[in-house]
Design a protein around this motif. Sequence first.
Motif: not given
Length: 539
Positions: A81-85, A87-89, A98-99, A164-165
């Motif tokens: 989830a940290v990586g997904s967040g 990546t979203a930004v 990295l994300g 983000a989803g």
Amino acid sequence: MNRWKTLVVLGTAQFLMVLDASVMNVSISQLVEDFDTEVTAIQAVITLYTLVMAAFMLTGGRLGDMYGRRRVFVVGLVVYAVGSGLTAVAPTVGVLALGWSVIEGLGAALVLPALAALVAGTYQGRDRAVAYGVVGGLAGAGIAVGPLLGGWVTTYLTWRLVFAGEVVLVVAILCLMRWVPPQPPPERRPRLDVAGVVLSASGLAVVVLAVLQSGSWGWVQPRNPPFTVLGFAPTLFAVALGGALIYAFCLHERHREGKGLDPLVSLALFDNRTLRAGLATLFNQNTVLLGLFFVIPLYLQVVQGLDAFETGLRLLPVSITMLAASMSGSLLLRFASPRTIVRAGLLVLVAATLWLIAVIGPELSGGSFAGAMALLGIGMGMLASQLGNTVQSSVRQEERSEAGGLQYTAQNLGSSLGTALIGAILIGALATSVTSRIENDPRVSAAVAEQAGVRVEAGLSFVPADQVAAALAAQPEVPPEEAAAVVESYQDAQINGLKAAVLACTGITAAAVLFTRRLPAVRGSTAGPADSRGPGADG
């Protein structure tokens, strides 16, 4: 019904692990535009994601043995989830890598081996076969939803919303973790083999990096490498170095086992013939699947000019049929053995890739292309319906985390090599074809042909033909009629490169049949740990 609640949680996690990879594949053109980069840079990001997973899956499996599979599963979801967040930004390709590639890849390396072991530990007998069929089906659902959802969001909103989803979906999974029963604690906590982690990850990384860069470095004669070795391209030397590191890893693991220390993975597992056959087939399946899912979106977006949503619609047949075939695993076992089902699936894949080669052309033939995609999904789904259960059912309870780590290592190593190798074949065939066509075209002068050859040697990208035309138009020394001839040669070379890449997938699929001999041959069941070693394992 209560016994299937666990499967809801684990299956949703499997769906999540597949979703964003398929989103990335249909968003290649938009990512290139958003980050002002080239296709090869996004190819590297996609390859790095699967490589990180492959490199650390064994570590993830071992951590599950050390700290408990359920706990490691939860930690992995949080990391993901940290990586997904992030990546979203992501503002740059570096942050995207990295994300998505690194942090999400590490999270998945914790989640997936634990997931495989939790399924095997929760269900027995036919329920286990059904559970693995559902997990495989939900992986197919991720492939199904990913291109369509990701394509729509990318085209009409932004691809960032998908990631983000994913954060929201992880939170939902964590809220339902009470449905996953606690697993029996290990009799003793093994130690982590840090040197084994370094050797295995380094060896795999060097091999995949070399294959990924082979298109620009060259295999033997140097094209545009950062350095040469004795006048040759560094590619084969890097592959040899990676192979040496993997060999050193094997020696190190045997040495630790000989001293009674905990290895990262017990090499004795490879005495298990059924396990070896399942891992080899998984590797080949994912090499072909990810290779095709890199090449086909390029054909649809770069050659045909479709947007991400239109690309997702064109990929829908493969997604639907893969989901249906994956979910039918337990039904198929009533009529045929896992070995027969897998072999039939491979033959269907060969037919689908040959059909695809015939379909790829300057004009998109909608109905025929959809038929090839649907057949491709059937073949992939037949494999997915059997291989996960075959691998886990071939080992004992205490070996399931290691087997899960090996299972997803094989899958993700195949995925990373598939994207890297098939992408390199595509670029190599494109470069060879465009050079040959320009040199043999009487409409192109020697000076322009020489200039084109220099540009190809410096590194060629797979870009829309109108970009090539615009670049030539900006060079007043190239007459318009010669520029048109060069663009035509480039377009023809694109089709040749795509066909060569798909043909390589056909060859890999056909070769995979050779590895299926040791798969279970008894109808309605998979080999258990008692019958997967020794002469009687063939069935």
